[in-house]
Scaffold this motif. Structure first.
Motif, PDB file in Angstrom:
ATOM      1  N   ARG A   1      -3.200  -3.335  -1.948  1.00  0.00           N
ATOM      2  CA  ARG A   1      -1.978  -2.680  -2.449  1.00  0.00           C
ATOM      3  C   ARG A   1      -2.200  -1.183  -2.663  1.00  0.00           C
ATOM      4  NH1 ARG A   1       0.938  -4.685  -7.113  1.00  0.00           N
ATOM      5  NH2 ARG A   1       2.721  -3.840  -5.983  1.00  0.00           N
ATOM      6  N   PHE A   2      -3.417  -0.719  -2.521  1.00  0.00           N
ATOM      7  CA  PHE A   2      -3.753   0.698  -2.420  1.00  0.00           C
ATOM      8  C   PHE A   2      -3.179   1.503  -3.587  1.00  0.00           C
ATOM      9  CE2 PHE A   2      -4.801   3.974   1.073  1.00  0.00           C
ATOM     10  CZ  PHE A   2      -6.150   3.783   0.881  1.00  0.00           C
ATOM     11  N   TRP A   3      -2.254   2.459  -3.314  1.00  0.00           N
ATOM     12  CA  TRP A   3      -1.720   3.321  -4.375  1.00  0.00           C
ATOM     13  C   TRP A   3      -0.538   2.695  -5.115  1.00  0.00           C
ATOM     14  CZ3 TRP A   3       3.278   3.716  -3.140  1.00  0.00           C
ATOM     15  CH2 TRP A   3       3.651   3.761  -1.790  1.00  0.00           C
ATOM     16  N   LYS A   4      -0.108   1.514  -4.717  1.00  0.00           N
ATOM     17  CA  LYS A   4       1.062   0.904  -5.354  1.00  0.00           C
ATOM     18  C   LYS A   4       0.852   0.799  -6.858  1.00  0.00           C
ATOM     19  CE  LYS A   4       4.012  -0.884  -3.081  1.00  0.00           C
ATOM     20  NZ  LYS A   4       5.270  -0.397  -2.492  1.00  0.00           N
ATOM     21  N   GLY A   5       1.969   0.826  -7.605  1.00  0.00           N
ATOM     22  CA  GLY A   5       1.852   0.844  -9.057  1.00  0.00           C
ATOM     23  C   GLY A   5       1.118   2.102  -9.481  1.00  0.00           C
ATOM     24  N   SER A   6       0.056   1.937 -10.238  1.00  0.00           N
ATOM     25  CA  SER A   6      -0.752   3.084 -10.661  1.00  0.00           C
ATOM     26  C   SER A   6      -2.080   3.132  -9.918  1.00  0.00           C
ATOM     27  CB  SER A   6      -1.003   3.001 -12.174  1.00  0.00           C
ATOM     28  OG  SER A   6      -1.629   1.775 -12.498  1.00  0.00           O
ATOM     29  N   GLY A   7      -2.155   2.394  -8.804  1.00  0.00           N
ATOM     30  CA  GLY A   7      -3.395   2.286  -8.048  1.00  0.00           C
ATOM     31  C   GLY A   7      -3.913   0.868  -8.113  1.00  0.00           C
ATOM     32  N   ARG A   8      -3.077  -0.087  -7.687  1.00  0.00           N
ATOM     33  CA  ARG A   8      -3.454  -1.501  -7.791  1.00  0.00           C
ATOM     34  C   ARG A   8      -4.674  -1.824  -6.943  1.00  0.00           C
ATOM     35  NH1 ARG A   8      -0.442  -1.961 -12.159  1.00  0.00           N
ATOM     36  NH2 ARG A   8       1.706  -2.639 -11.881  1.00  0.00           N
ATOM     37  N   GLY A   9      -4.718  -1.271  -5.740  1.00  0.00           N
ATOM     38  CA  GLY A   9      -5.843  -1.562  -4.869  1.00  0.00           C
ATOM     39  C   GLY A   9      -5.855  -3.012  -4.420  1.00  0.00           C
ATOM     40  N   TRP A  10      -7.036  -3.600  -4.329  1.00  0.00           N
ATOM     41  CA  TRP A  10      -7.164  -4.988  -3.894  1.00  0.00           C
ATOM     42  C   TRP A  10      -6.643  -5.918  -4.979  1.00  0.00           C
ATOM     43  CZ3 TRP A  10      -7.589  -6.481   0.808  1.00  0.00           C
ATOM     44  CH2 TRP A  10      -8.212  -5.665   1.757  1.00  0.00           C
ATOM     45  N   SER A  11      -5.644  -6.706  -4.621  1.00  0.00           N
ATOM     46  CA  SER A  11      -4.995  -7.558  -5.625  1.00  0.00           C
ATOM     47  C   SER A  11      -5.823  -8.779  -5.963  1.00  0.00           C
ATOM     48  CB  SER A  11      -3.612  -8.000  -5.136  1.00  0.00           C
ATOM     49  OG  SER A  11      -3.724  -8.764  -3.934  1.00  0.00           O
ATOM     50  N   GLY A  12      -6.621  -9.285  -5.040  1.00  0.00           N
ATOM     51  CA  GLY A  12      -7.369 -10.487  -5.341  1.00  0.00           C
ATOM     52  C   GLY A  12      -8.357 -10.843  -4.247  1.00  0.00           C
TER      53      GLY A  12
END
Length: 610
Positions: A510-521
C-alpha cells in the motif's frame, strides 16, 4: 406505545426485510475426510512433558531447520490432494500454512457457556429516560459477586445482567471491566432487546476492557474523553525473575513451526505461558523497502517505518521441551518467520503488566446508534458498537449493530475472543474516509469471527497494524462494501480468510497510502473465498509468502503499486476440504461430531435456560 417505539418498530421492520433479502445463507456442515486422532490431548510429545505418553523423537536439527536458500520460481500447479498435510504447501524457506485451530474462546473447541442470570432489568418505557447509570449499576453489582467455576475448561464466572425485551436508551457508554460478567438481551429483532446509543457523543458504545472502570462510561466523562487514548489504554509485559533465553544462532524458524530452538532451555517448564519477542531491526525494514516510502501525491510526507514500532510479541504455551535439539515445543505455530539474518528473538515468561479479564461476553441483543436522519454522513454519534480489549477468553454472540460508524472490534490486547452469529448493518459515516466502516476487526491474537454478516462497509473483515495473529475469519459474508477485506495496515501476520464472500480481498503493497501503510500483511491465507468484484490484489512482500487457494473472483490488471504477485492456486475452483479451519479443528480434537455439537451449527448459543 411511545412515538419513539413506533418509529423504531417501523424502522427495524424495514431493516429486517432488507437484510433478509440480501443475506447470504451461511453453510457450515463440513465433510471431514481426515481420520480422528488423539481426541483428548493431541499435543506434540516432549522429553520433559510429564503428561505425555511417549517421548518426542525430534528429527536432526539440520533436517528441520535450514539456512535460507535462494528463492525458487513458483510453480503454476496446485498439487494438494485434499489432506491437511498436503495443504501445508511449503515455500523455499519451509514456511508452511500454520495450524489455525487454537483461535477463539478457550481455543475454539469449547462451547461458549450460558452464564446464570444474577440481575434482571426491565425497560424504562420512557423516551426521556437515560438508562446508562441503571445498566452500569447492575453490571457493577454482578462484578462484586464471587467467581464460580463452571464446566471443565477453566471458565470462572460471576453472573449475567439480563436486559428484558424492550428499548433502552444509553447516552454514555457501558463498561465491563471485571472477569466473569455477561450482558445479555432477549433477542436481536424488534421484539427483542434494543439498546440505543443516544446523543451526539462520538464514543465507542460497549467496552469490555480490564483496564477501564465503570465511572468512565458516564455522560460527563464521555463528553470529555470519548475516543481518546484513555479509553484505549495500552498493556504490556512485566519482567520475570525466571530465566530468559533467545532463539538459537544461525537457525531459520519458518512459519508453521512449533519447535523453537533456543540457546538455553533451563528454567522453562511444560504448561508455562511465554512470549516470543521478535525485535524490530533497521536491516529488516530496509530489506522490505519500508524506510524509503515516498510522500503522498498531496506532498504530505509518509511515516517511515522505525524498528522501535515493529517489535512483534507472540504469546504461546509450552507443550513440551526437547533436550536433544534444545527446543521449546509450543502450542500454536509461528506465524512470522524468525530469520537468523536479523537479531534473535527473546523468549521469556508471560506476565501481563496490567489487568486482563476473562470469561466475559455480550450476547443476544440489538445495538442501534441514533444519528441525523437526513445526513447520511453524520459522525456525531456512536463509533464502534462493541470493543473488546485487555481481555482473555471473551465473546460477542448473536448481536446485531445498526447505524454505528463501525462495528465489532477485538482490539490489540484481546486474546482468544470469539465473535459469532453477529450482523453489522447500515453504518452511518463519511462513506470513504479512513478509519470508518470497519465492520469486523481483529487486531489481537487468537481471534475468531464465524458465521457473521455485514453490509455497506468500507472494509468487511480486516486486521490493523502490527497484528501478530493468528486470527481467523470463517463462513462469513459482506455485501455492498466500497473497499476490501484483508490486512489493512502495516504488516499483519498469520490471518486465515476461510469461506468469506465480500467485495474484494487484498493482501498487497500500500506504499504511501494513508500515512505510509506500506506492506499490509504477510503469511496470509485466503481459502475458498469469493470476491464479488474483479479488483482483488495479492502480492508478496520480500522474503515472505501468502497462500491464496480456491479463490473465486477477478484480480486487478493494474495494481496500485508494483510488487511480486502471489500465485493463486486453484483459481475459480473449490478445493477440499471445504473449510481449512474446521478441518484443522477436527484434526486436533479428533472427533467431528463433538466439534459440531460444541461449536458448530448445533452448538450455537441457546438462551432458553434462564
Amino acid at each position: 406505545m411511545s412515538s419513539f417505539k413506533k418509529r423504531a418498530g417501523k424502522f427495524f421492520g424495514s431493516v429486517i426485510r432488507e437484510f433478509a433479502d440480501k443475506a447470504v445463507p451461511q453453510q457450515h456442515q463440513e465433510q471431514h475426510q481426515e481420520q480422528p486422532h488423539n481426541p483428548q490431548h493431541p499435543q506434540p510429545q516432549g522429553n520433559r512433558g510429564d503428561s505425555f505418553q511417549q517421548p518426542f523423537m525430534a528429527p536432526p536439527l539440520d533436517d528441520r531447520f535450514v539456512e535460507v536458500q535462494p528463492p525458487k520460481q513458483p510453480t503454476n500447479t496446485f498439487t494438494a490432494d485434499g489432506t491437511l498435510e498436503a495443504l501445508k504447501l511449503p515455500d523455499e524457506h519451509r514456511n508452511t500454512i500454520p495450524d489455525f485451530s487454537r483461535v477463539g474462546y478457550r481455543e475454539g473447541h469449547v462451547q461458549i457457556p450460558v452464564v446464570p442470570v444474577s440481575v434482571i432489568i426491565e425497560p424504562s418505557n420512557n423516551d426521556t429516560v437515560d438508562d446508562t447509570a441503571r445498566i452500569q449499576s447492575a453490571i457493577d453489582q454482578v462484578s462484586a459477586q464471587p467467581l464460580e467455576h463452571i464446566g471443565e475448561d477453566g471458565a470462572a464466572v460471576r453472573g449475567t445482567v439480563l436486559l428484558k425485551a424492550g428499548i433502552y436508551r444509553v447516552a454514555g457508554a457501558l463498561i465491563i471491566h471485571t472477569s466473569g460478567v455477561v450482558l445479555r438481551g432477549e433477542g436481536q429483532d424488534e421484539a427483542g432487546t434494543i439498546v440505543v446509543a443516544t446523543g451526539t457523543i462520538q464514543r465507542d458504545f460497549i467496552l469490555v476492557n480490564g483496564m477501564l472502570n465503570s465511572d468512565m462510561g458516564t455522560v460527563e466523562t464521555q463528553q470529555a474523553i470519548a475516543k481518546t487514548l484513555e479509553m484505549m489504554p495500552t498493556n504490556g509485559y512485566m519482567s520475570s525473575k525466571k530465566p530468559k533465553t533467545t532463539t538459537m544462532t544461525g537457525v531459520y524458524v519458518p512459519v508453521g513451526e512449533t519447535h523453537i530452538p533456543v540457546e538455553s532451555i533451563e528454567g522453562f517448564s511444560v504448561g508455562e505461558r511465554i512470549v516470543i519477542e521478535r525485535p524490530g531491526s533497521d536491516e529488516w525494514i530496509n530489506d522490505i523497502g519500508m524506510d524509503n516510502l515516498p510522500p503522498r501525491p498531496d506532498s504530505v510526507a509518509s511515516v517511515q517505518w522505525k524498528k522501535e514500532s515493529f517489535t512483534f510479541n507472540f504469546e504461546r504455551t509450552i507443550l513440551g521441551i526437547d533436550d536433544v535439539t534444545s527446543a521449546l515445543i509450543i502450542d500454536i505455530p509461528m506465524v512470522m518467520s524468525l530469520d537468523p539474518k536479523y537479531p534473535p528473538a527473546k523468549v521469556y515468561e508471560l506476565i501481563y503488566r496490567d489487568s486482563m479479564i476473562s470469561d466475559v461476553g455480550i450476547e443476544n441483543m440489538r445495538l442501534l446508534s441514533e444519528c441525523d436522519p437526513v445526513n447520511g454522513k453524520d459522525e456525531s454519534h456512536g463509533w464502534y458498537a462493541v470493543v473488546m480489549d485487555n481481555t482473555l477468553h471473551g465473546w460477542v454472540a448473536d448481536v446485531t449493530t445498526m447505524r454505528f460508524v463501525s462495528g465489532i472490534f477485538a482490539s490489540t490486547w484481546s486474546r482468544y475472543v470469539t465473535i459469532q452469529d453477529c450482523s453489522v448493518l447500515y453504518p452511518v459515516s463519511k462513506p470513504t474516509k479512513g478509519g470508518r466502516r470497519y465492520q469486523f476487526c481483529l487486531n489481537g491474537q487468537m481471534g475468531l469471527v464465524k458465521r457473521c454478516f455485514t453490509n455497506n462497509a468500507r472494509h468487511d473483515f480486516i486486521t490493523l497494524a502490527r497484528c501478530c495473529g493468528p486470527n481467523v475469519f470463517v463462513d462469513s459474508s459482506g455485501v455492498d462494501a466500497s473497499n476490501g477485506t484483508g490486512p489493512h495496515e502495516r504488516w499483519a501476520m498469520g490471518t486465515l480468510y476461510d469461506n468469506i464472500t465480500c467485495n474484494t480481498i487484498n493482501v498487497r503493497q500500500r506504499f504511501w497510502k494513508g500515512s505510509g501503510r506500506g506492506w499490509s500483511g504477510a503469511y496470509q491465507v485466503v481459502y475458498n473465498c469469493t470476491a464479488q468484484s474483479q479488483k482483488s490484489c495479492f502480492q508478496n512482500a520480500p522474503g515472505s509468502t501468502n497462500w491464496i487457494i480456491g479463490f473465486k473472483g477477478g484480480q486487478t490488471e493494474q495494481p496500485e503499486f508494483e510488487a511480486q504477485s502471489t500465485q493463486v492456486m486453484a483459481a475459480n475452483a473449490t478445493v477440499q476440504p471445504r473449510s481449512l479451519y474446521w478441518a484443522q479443528l477436527v484434526a486436533r480434537v479428533g472427533d467431528a461430531q463433538l466439534v459440531e455439537n460444541r461449536v458448530g451449527e448445533m452448538g450455537r448459543k441457546s438462551y432458553n435456560l434462564f
